[in-house]
Design an enzyme around this catalytic site. Structure first.
Site, mmCIF file in Angstrom:
data_model
loop_
_atom_site.group_PDB
_atom_site.id
_atom_site.type_symbol
_atom_site.label_atom_id
_atom_site.label_comp_id
_atom_site.label_asym_id
_atom_site.label_seq_id
_atom_site.Cartn_x
_atom_site.Cartn_y
_atom_site.Cartn_z
ATOM 1 N N THR A 63 0.864 -1.180 0.000
ATOM 2 C CA THR A 63 0.000 0.000 0.000
ATOM 3 C C THR A 63 0.895 1.222 0.000
ATOM 4 O O THR A 63 1.974 1.225 0.602
ATOM 5 C CB THR A 63 -0.937 0.064 1.232
ATOM 6 O OG1 THR A 63 -0.151 -0.020 2.413
ATOM 7 C CG2 THR A 63 -1.973 -1.039 1.216
ATOM 8 N N CYS A 97 1.688 -7.183 2.879
ATOM 9 C CA CYS A 97 1.988 -5.787 3.193
ATOM 10 C C CYS A 97 1.967 -5.589 4.711
ATOM 11 O O CYS A 97 1.019 -5.993 5.394
ATOM 12 C CB CYS A 97 0.953 -4.889 2.532
ATOM 13 S SG CYS A 97 1.003 -3.171 3.055
#
Length: 119
Positions: A63, A97
């Protein structure tokens, strides 16, 4: 939720999220150009990038939220969209992530049912 004269729900920020299945990315463009940008510059865009695994599951890999969009919940909105997409498609997510595995899932534990168990 209120509806407009046409009976449709009014747009929300999450309605601005785009999902490009070819590029494997969810994106959210800012509503205005960056504060330091030159006139006509592109609007900053927050993204959540993923890879499709062989069984269809989604590896949520990265992200990124530009500085002008930080602190407004953009990353969480992108994650909400990715998890909703996985749920609707009947697949699981692998939260590679660090934001998703360490921050998002601790804030939204109800999303854990979509996370693929560790091997």
């Amino acid at each position: 939720m209120a509806s407009s004269a046409t009976g449709a729900a009014p747009p929300t920020l999450s309605d601005a999220i785009e999902h490009d299945t070819d590029r494997c990315v969810f994106s959210l463009a800012a509503t205005r150009p960056a504060t330091a940008a030159l006139p006509g510059a592109a609007k900053p865009t927050a993204v959540l990038e993923y890879a499709r695994l062989g069984n269809g599951d989604l590896d949520l890999q990265h992200t990124f939220v530009p500085p002008d969009m930080r602190g407004m919940g953009a990353a969480a909105l992108l994650c909400h969209s990715a998890f909703a997409h996985a749920r609707a498609a009947g697949v699981r997510v692998v939260p590679s992530c660090s934001y998703i595995s360490q921050t998002y899932l601790s804030r939204y534990p109800q999303q854990a049912d979509v996370v693929r168990p560790a091997a």
